[in-house]
Design an enzyme around this catalytic site. Sequence first.
Site, PDB file in Angstrom:
ATOM      1  N   ARG A  47      22.415  93.432 -57.011  1.00 34.87           N
ATOM      2  CA  ARG A  47      23.229  93.386 -57.859  1.00 34.87           C
ATOM      3  C   ARG A  47      22.564  91.865 -58.823  1.00 34.87           C
ATOM      4  O   ARG A  47      22.307  90.885 -58.425  1.00 34.87           O
ATOM      5  CB  ARG A  47      25.452  93.968 -57.808  1.00 34.87           C
ATOM      6  CG  ARG A  47      25.413  93.341 -56.550  1.00 34.87           C
ATOM      7  CD  ARG A  47      25.730  91.224 -56.617  1.00 34.87           C
ATOM      8  NE  ARG A  47      26.549  90.968 -57.425  1.00 34.87           N
ATOM      9  CZ  ARG A  47      26.477  90.106 -57.953  1.00 34.87           C
ATOM     10  NH1 ARG A  47      25.822  89.315 -57.548  1.00 34.87           N
ATOM     11  NH2 ARG A  47      26.550  89.486 -59.221  1.00 34.87           N
ATOM     12  N   GLY A  48      23.921  92.224 -60.161  1.00 36.85           N
ATOM     13  CA  GLY A  48      23.538  90.707 -61.269  1.00 36.85           C
ATOM     14  C   GLY A  48      22.408  91.320 -61.676  1.00 36.85           C
ATOM     15  O   GLY A  48      21.125  92.064 -61.416  1.00 36.85           O
ATOM     16  N   ARG A  91      22.554 101.719 -62.671  1.00 36.08           N
ATOM     17  CA  ARG A  91      23.665 101.215 -63.246  1.00 36.08           C
ATOM     18  C   ARG A  91      23.258 101.107 -65.232  1.00 36.08           C
ATOM     19  O   ARG A  91      22.550 100.765 -65.236  1.00 36.08           O
ATOM     20  CB  ARG A  91      23.790 100.393 -62.924  1.00 36.08           C
ATOM     21  CG  ARG A  91      24.111  99.873 -61.624  1.00 36.08           C
ATOM     22  CD  ARG A  91      24.447  98.313 -60.398  1.00 36.08           C
ATOM     23  NE  ARG A  91      26.151  98.889 -61.089  1.00 36.08           N
ATOM     24  CZ  ARG A  91      26.927  97.233 -61.202  1.00 36.08           C
ATOM     25  NH1 ARG A  91      26.106  96.490 -60.141  1.00 36.08           N
ATOM     26  NH2 ARG A  91      27.487  97.122 -61.417  1.00 36.08           N
ATOM     27  N   ASP A 240      25.250  90.113 -68.881  1.00 37.21           N
ATOM     28  CA  ASP A 240      24.230  91.901 -67.944  1.00 37.21           C
ATOM     29  C   ASP A 240      24.271  92.223 -69.604  1.00 37.21           C
ATOM     30  O   ASP A 240      23.049  92.793 -68.943  1.00 37.21           O
ATOM     31  CB  ASP A 240      25.391  93.089 -68.310  1.00 37.21           C
ATOM     32  CG  ASP A 240      26.008  92.065 -66.211  1.00 37.21           C
ATOM     33  OD1 ASP A 240      26.893  91.814 -66.175  1.00 37.21           O
ATOM     34  OD2 ASP A 240      25.427  92.583 -65.781  1.00 37.21           O
ATOM     35  N   ASN A 250      30.256  91.296 -69.903  1.00 37.34           N
ATOM     36  CA  ASN A 250      29.477  90.403 -68.560  1.00 37.34           C
ATOM     37  C   ASN A 250      30.458  91.065 -67.687  1.00 37.34           C
ATOM     38  O   ASN A 250      31.886  92.044 -68.324  1.00 37.34           O
ATOM     39  CB  ASN A 250      29.883  89.123 -68.839  1.00 37.34           C
ATOM     40  CG  ASN A 250      29.419  88.110 -67.611  1.00 37.34           C
ATOM     41  OD1 ASN A 250      28.538  88.352 -66.447  1.00 37.34           O
ATOM     42  ND2 ASN A 250      30.433  86.709 -66.714  1.00 37.34           N
TER      43      ASN A 250
HETATM   44  O1  MRU Z   1      28.559  94.011 -61.181  1.00 40.55           O
HETATM   45  P1  MRU Z   1      27.364  92.678 -60.700  1.00 40.55           P
HETATM   46  O2  MRU Z   1      28.100  91.633 -59.568  1.00 40.55           O
HETATM   47  O3  MRU Z   1      26.276  93.513 -60.561  1.00 40.55           O
HETATM   48  O4  MRU Z   1      27.889  91.258 -62.076  1.00 40.55           O
HETATM   49  C1  MRU Z   1      27.301  90.927 -62.017  1.00 40.55           C
HETATM   50  C2  MRU Z   1      27.395  90.161 -63.128  1.00 40.55           C
HETATM   51  O5  MRU Z   1      28.986  90.474 -63.809  1.00 40.55           O
HETATM   52  C3  MRU Z   1      27.041  89.001 -63.629  1.00 40.55           C
HETATM   53  O6  MRU Z   1      27.871  87.776 -64.121  1.00 40.55           O
HETATM   54  C4  MRU Z   1      25.777  88.986 -64.601  1.00 40.55           C
HETATM   55  O7  MRU Z   1      25.109  90.381 -64.134  1.00 40.55           O
HETATM   56  C5  MRU Z   1      25.040  87.790 -64.606  1.00 40.55           C
HETATM   57  S1  MRU Z   1      23.190  87.583 -63.557  1.00 40.55           S
HETATM   58  C6  MRU Z   1      22.777  86.410 -63.437  1.00 40.55           C
END
Ligand code: MRU
Length: 356
Positions: A47-48, A91, A240, A250
């Site tokens: 994720r991220g 996603r 994101d 985000n």
């Molecule tokens: O749901 P996630 O864990 O994928 O969400 C991740 C985030 O919101 C992060 O802050 C974002 O992807 C930036 S990662 C460098």
Amino acid sequence: MSIFDVAVWKEGKVRMMDQRALPHEEIYLEFTSAQEVAQAIRSMVVRGAPAIGCAAAFGMAVEAFRLAAQGRPDSWPLAMAEGIAHLRESRPTAINLAWAIERLRPLLEGGDPDQVPERLLREAEAIRQEDIASCRAMGRLGADILPLSANRSISLLTHCNAGALATAGYGTALGVIRAATQRFAQVKVYASETRPYLQGARLTAWELLKDGIDTTLITDNMAGHLISRGMVEAVVVGADRVAANGDAANKIGTYPLSVLAQRHRIPFLVVCPLSTIDLATTTGADIPIEERPAEEVTHCLGRRTAAQGVQVFNPAFDVTPAELITALVTERAVVHAPNTEKVAALFHGLPGHPGR
Ligand code: MRU
């Protein structure tokens, strides 16, 4: 700095650390088709935003090798269509996923068709390497604008996990924190736990502690108290998807932090690579917000904590308007008080974008 295989190519397979098992166990899983990689993205193995972009790119490469092993298809775009659709739908909010797919897609046509799998793999690896380099550049540029000095400490608040685990390595927001700690030892980090999925408690705390960074965990609802008491000098988060006007999506809970930062006049920094900026999305209102399963909210550690029958709303992201962002830190430049014109200027002179 700790290195984890967030999404890498190993012996013909896509290898990813299973982030669902953290902080208890470091487990690695291997994937051999686009469909499997898509499922891994959907189920939060990885994720991220930048990390899922890398995973999708390797997912396309592994799919091409899988298809080639069955006999080279007459049409690569046709043969790959289903796998690409699975990846794309895995996603919806982080634009890096679609960005990586679109970067690889032209390689399906032209040139020697037998070389398609190798071409995809080379490009996926280039995305991974570029992401690490971008994170390091963002780290340097972000640290430049923090009020750092050798003889005082600085305390920063971060939300969710925008670290090595969310990128190909080093991190965006946590890259800035890492760069700051490398310049001056006294950096104190408050990590908000990030309900409901606990990326802050499980992932950010884990990776910062591994690097020996002074980290204190708070629950999300404590941020106002800390900021109002002057205990936080800047909020540093990832993104994101950033819209053309600078609005930034985000992790859910980011927007209230930006409001707090403005109220208490502390900088609010959004750190993300250009691959997270989507010029085709005009404003934050146009960013699709993923809704996740109700169980993430009704249950804690596998046990139901909510009253039976209650309705649940579980948006995974929120949007911080550009006007609340002190600076957008990218690998190319820092944009203070981002707006449409300044965001567009970040792309001037890059391939596919008009020059100045
Ligand atoms: O749901 P996630 O864990 O994928 O969400 C991740 C985030 O919101 C992060 O802050 C974002 O992807 C930036 S990662 C460098």
